[in-house]
Design an enzyme around this catalytic site. Structure first.
Site, PDB file in Angstrom:
ATOM      1  N   GLU A 287       0.827  -1.221   0.000  1.00 25.85           N
ATOM      2  CA  GLU A 287       0.000   0.000   0.000  1.00 25.85           C
ATOM      3  C   GLU A 287       0.857   1.266   0.000  1.00 25.85           C
ATOM      4  O   GLU A 287       0.757   2.080   0.925  1.00 25.85           O
ATOM      5  CB  GLU A 287      -0.882   0.016   1.254  1.00 25.85           C
ATOM      6  CG  GLU A 287      -1.695  -1.217   1.494  1.00 25.85           C
ATOM      7  CD  GLU A 287      -2.296  -1.233   2.899  1.00 25.85           C
ATOM      8  OE1 GLU A 287      -2.119  -0.270   3.659  1.00 25.85           O
ATOM      9  OE2 GLU A 287      -2.945  -2.233   3.235  1.00 25.85           O
ATOM     10  N   PRO A 288       1.694   1.452  -0.992  1.00 24.00           N
ATOM     11  CA  PRO A 288       2.537   2.655  -0.967  1.00 24.00           C
ATOM     12  C   PRO A 288       1.725   3.921  -1.230  1.00 24.00           C
ATOM     13  O   PRO A 288       0.794   3.914  -2.030  1.00 24.00           O
ATOM     14  CB  PRO A 288       3.526   2.409  -2.110  1.00 24.00           C
ATOM     15  CG  PRO A 288       2.764   1.546  -3.073  1.00 24.00           C
ATOM     16  CD  PRO A 288       1.878   0.668  -2.224  1.00 24.00           C
ATOM     17  N   CYS A 357      -2.265  33.248  11.670  1.00 24.51           N
ATOM     18  CA  CYS A 357      -1.921  33.826  12.974  1.00 24.51           C
ATOM     19  C   CYS A 357      -1.481  32.781  13.986  1.00 24.51           C
ATOM     20  O   CYS A 357      -2.137  32.568  15.009  1.00 24.51           O
ATOM     21  CB  CYS A 357      -3.121  34.600  13.508  1.00 24.51           C
ATOM     22  SG  CYS A 357      -4.564  33.528  13.592  1.00 24.51           S
TER      23      CYS A 357
HETATM   24  N1  LLP Z   1      -1.615   2.026   4.562  1.00 23.61           N
HETATM   25  C1  LLP Z   1      -2.102   2.455   5.736  1.00 23.61           C
HETATM   26  C2  LLP Z   1      -2.965   1.584   6.507  1.00 23.61           C
HETATM   27  C3  LLP Z   1      -1.765   3.740   6.206  1.00 23.61           C
HETATM   28  O1  LLP Z   1      -2.254   4.164   7.362  1.00 23.61           O
HETATM   29  C4  LLP Z   1      -0.909   4.566   5.432  1.00 23.61           C
HETATM   30  C5  LLP Z   1      -0.545   5.903   5.895  1.00 23.61           C
HETATM   31  C6  LLP Z   1      -0.445   4.060   4.199  1.00 23.61           C
HETATM   32  C7  LLP Z   1      -0.805   2.797   3.791  1.00 23.61           C
HETATM   33  C8  LLP Z   1       0.456   4.857   3.302  1.00 23.61           C
HETATM   34  O2  LLP Z   1       1.647   5.144   3.927  1.00 23.61           O
HETATM   35  P1  LLP Z   1       2.852   5.803   3.080  1.00 23.61           P
HETATM   36  O3  LLP Z   1       3.306   4.771   2.076  1.00 23.61           O
HETATM   37  O4  LLP Z   1       2.343   7.013   2.429  1.00 23.61           O
HETATM   38  O5  LLP Z   1       3.867   6.086   4.109  1.00 23.61           O
HETATM   39  N2  LLP Z   1       0.543  12.709   7.250  1.00 23.61           N
HETATM   40  C9  LLP Z   1       1.783  12.002   7.464  1.00 23.61           C
HETATM   41  C10 LLP Z   1       1.718  10.576   6.997  1.00 23.61           C
HETATM   42  C11 LLP Z   1       0.592   9.777   7.612  1.00 23.61           C
HETATM   43  C12 LLP Z   1       0.502   8.383   7.066  1.00 23.61           C
HETATM   44  C13 LLP Z   1      -0.742   7.704   7.514  1.00 23.61           C
HETATM   45  N3  LLP Z   1      -0.926   6.388   7.012  1.00 23.61           N
HETATM   46  C14 LLP Z   1       2.915  12.793   6.820  1.00 23.61           C
HETATM   47  O6  LLP Z   1       2.662  13.858   6.272  1.00 23.61           O
HETATM   48  O7  LLP Z   1       4.067  12.375   6.882  1.00 23.61           O
END
Ligand code: LLP
Length: 428
Positions: A287-288, A357
């Protein structure tokens, strides 16, 4: 993540200076800013597609192991971005009814959509079942009972994968670490077997998978290998117990380099996982999110004012924490580059801040940048993941436009909000 000095070289293959102007796949970002205004997110379609194929290809190297890449929609849920991945062949990982809605509108095939979420409502569960999502991930005993009840009411069997918490340190920012015992996510490791046994006893559930997601912006392969090994062990036990598992979902979380420091590639991840997953008889799901979109996007912002307080030189820009929350929330580092190289008069150390702000409204602190003047446009790099999607209307600021660069053209894929949009849902 740190606010740090801008000293390291970072390669952004789709964002290059041509004749002193920063471009995205050959399109001038100065012109994009002039045409669509700022703040404005710009994404390279070529980069999105390339990243997807890179990720998908490395997991195709296991001869007997089917796999399914499900782009994690939360990283960037613009419909045009989702449909770009769908057309490239991706499945989708959604985290809410709203994301499922977007995914379907973008052409996503429900048979390749998986539904995550630590707090799914009964309505969201029914929506996912009605649409026939590939499976729903389950994060607690209680949720098993709720899904069973919703499925019974609908007269269907609900395909489920239990998200287990492997209690592994992802070595990332604490706010985006999810696989430790102290986190709210998943079923605790020592309750995993009883949870499967409970699931097996519920008549309206069909157990299809084991699932994990240990965190985000993980830059080394070891935490994945450790967690996947635990999952593989669980898979064997479940198989022996006669609970057949067809899908092993290793989640997302592979990081990107924001500042030039090394970050594991998809290929390194696949190679490191090889001994753990190679002999498993199941479909591997991945799940990237960030890996596919992070470095495919920038946020363009215009310098409104220069302000020297004696203590500091500020650049006050027209993008704020409501547009781009990562620096305020995680002290995240994002490289900043002027859109025009120009005849800059040397370098200076600045705080790049927005008009909201709050003192946490900053994009960079203590950053060495070429001197730029009022009216100049800056590009905040690596803003394609968790950028626009985390924006809000705080301070009643209309949300930014989003632009996709495709076939040498800039296409608006989300119009800038207007003042009318701000009050649209409020009865007069
Ligand atoms: N699968 C699940 C169950 C997840 O909760 C997430 C991300 C992903 C896949 C994808 O993860 P990635 O490959 O993008 O790392 N807002 C934060 C990141 C929060 C990620 C939440 N879950 C930031 O800006 O770094």
């Amino acid at each position: 993540m740190s606010t740090g000095e801008d000293t390291r070289e970072v390669a952004f293959p789709h964002f290059e200076y041509i004749g002193g102007e920063l471009t995205c796949d050959g399109v001038s970002l100065r012109q994009v800013a002039a045409e669509f205004g700022t703040p404005c997110y710009v994404y390279s379609k070529n980069s999105l597609i390339e990243k997807y194929h890179e990720f998908d290809a490395v997991f195709s190297h296991f001869p007997h192991l089917p796999h399914l890449v499900c782009y994690s929609v939360k990283a960037n849920s613009n419909r045009s971005v989702i449909s770009t991945f769908v057309r490239a062949g991706s499945g989708l990982d959604v985290n809410s009814g709203g994301e499922l809605y977007r995914a379907l509108l973008a052409g996503g095939d429900a048979a390749r959509i998986i539904f995550t979420g630590v707090g799914k409502t009964a309505e969201e569960i029914a929506y996912a079942l009605e649409q026939r999502a590939l499976f729903l991930k389950v994060e607690s005993f209680e949720e098993l009972d709720v899904i069973d009840a919703v499925a019974r009411r609908m007269g269907v069997r609900a395909p489920v994968a239990l998200r287990v918490n492997p209690d592994v340190d992802a070595l990332t920012h604490p706010y985006i670490s999810t696989g430790l015992a102290e986190n709210k996510f998943g079923i605790p490791w020592d309750q995993a077997l009883p949870a499967y046994e409970h699931a097996a006893s519920l008549p309206n559930l069909e157990i299809v998978g084991v699932d994990m997601h240990i965190g985000s912006q993980i830059t080394t392969v070891e935490p994945f290998v450790e967690a996947a090994s635990r999952l593989a062990g669980l898979f064997e036990i479940l198989t022996q117990k006669g609970i057949p598992i067809s899908h092993i979902d290793l989640g997302g979380g592979l990081g990107i380099s924001y500042d030039g420091s090394p970050s594991a590639t998809a290929s390194e991840l696949a190679e490191a996982l090889r001994p753990v997953i190679e002999s498993l008889k199941a479909t591997i799901v991945l799940e990237p999110g960030r890996y596919l979109t992070g470095n495919a996007g920038v946020l363009l912002t215009t310098v409104q004012y220069r302000k020297n307080t004696g203590a500091k030189q500020f650049l006050i820009v027209d993008a704020a924490m409501n547009d781009f929350l990562r620096p305020a929330l995680y002290a995240a580092y994002h490289r900043i580059q002027p859109v025009m190289l120009g005849d800059h008069r040397g370098e200076e150390v600045v705080d790049v801040v927005g008009p909201v702000c709050e003192s946490s409204d900053f994009i960079a602190k203590g950053r060495t940048l070429p001197r730029v003047e009022r009216g100049e446009v800056l590009a905040v790099m690596s803003a394609g993941a968790y950028g626009f999607v985390m924006s809000s209307n705080y301070n009643s600021r209309p949300r930014a436009a989003e632009v996709l660069i495709e076939d040498g053209r800039a296409v608006c894929i989300r119009y800038r909000e207007t003042y009318e949009d701000l009050v649209r849902r409020e009865p007069t």
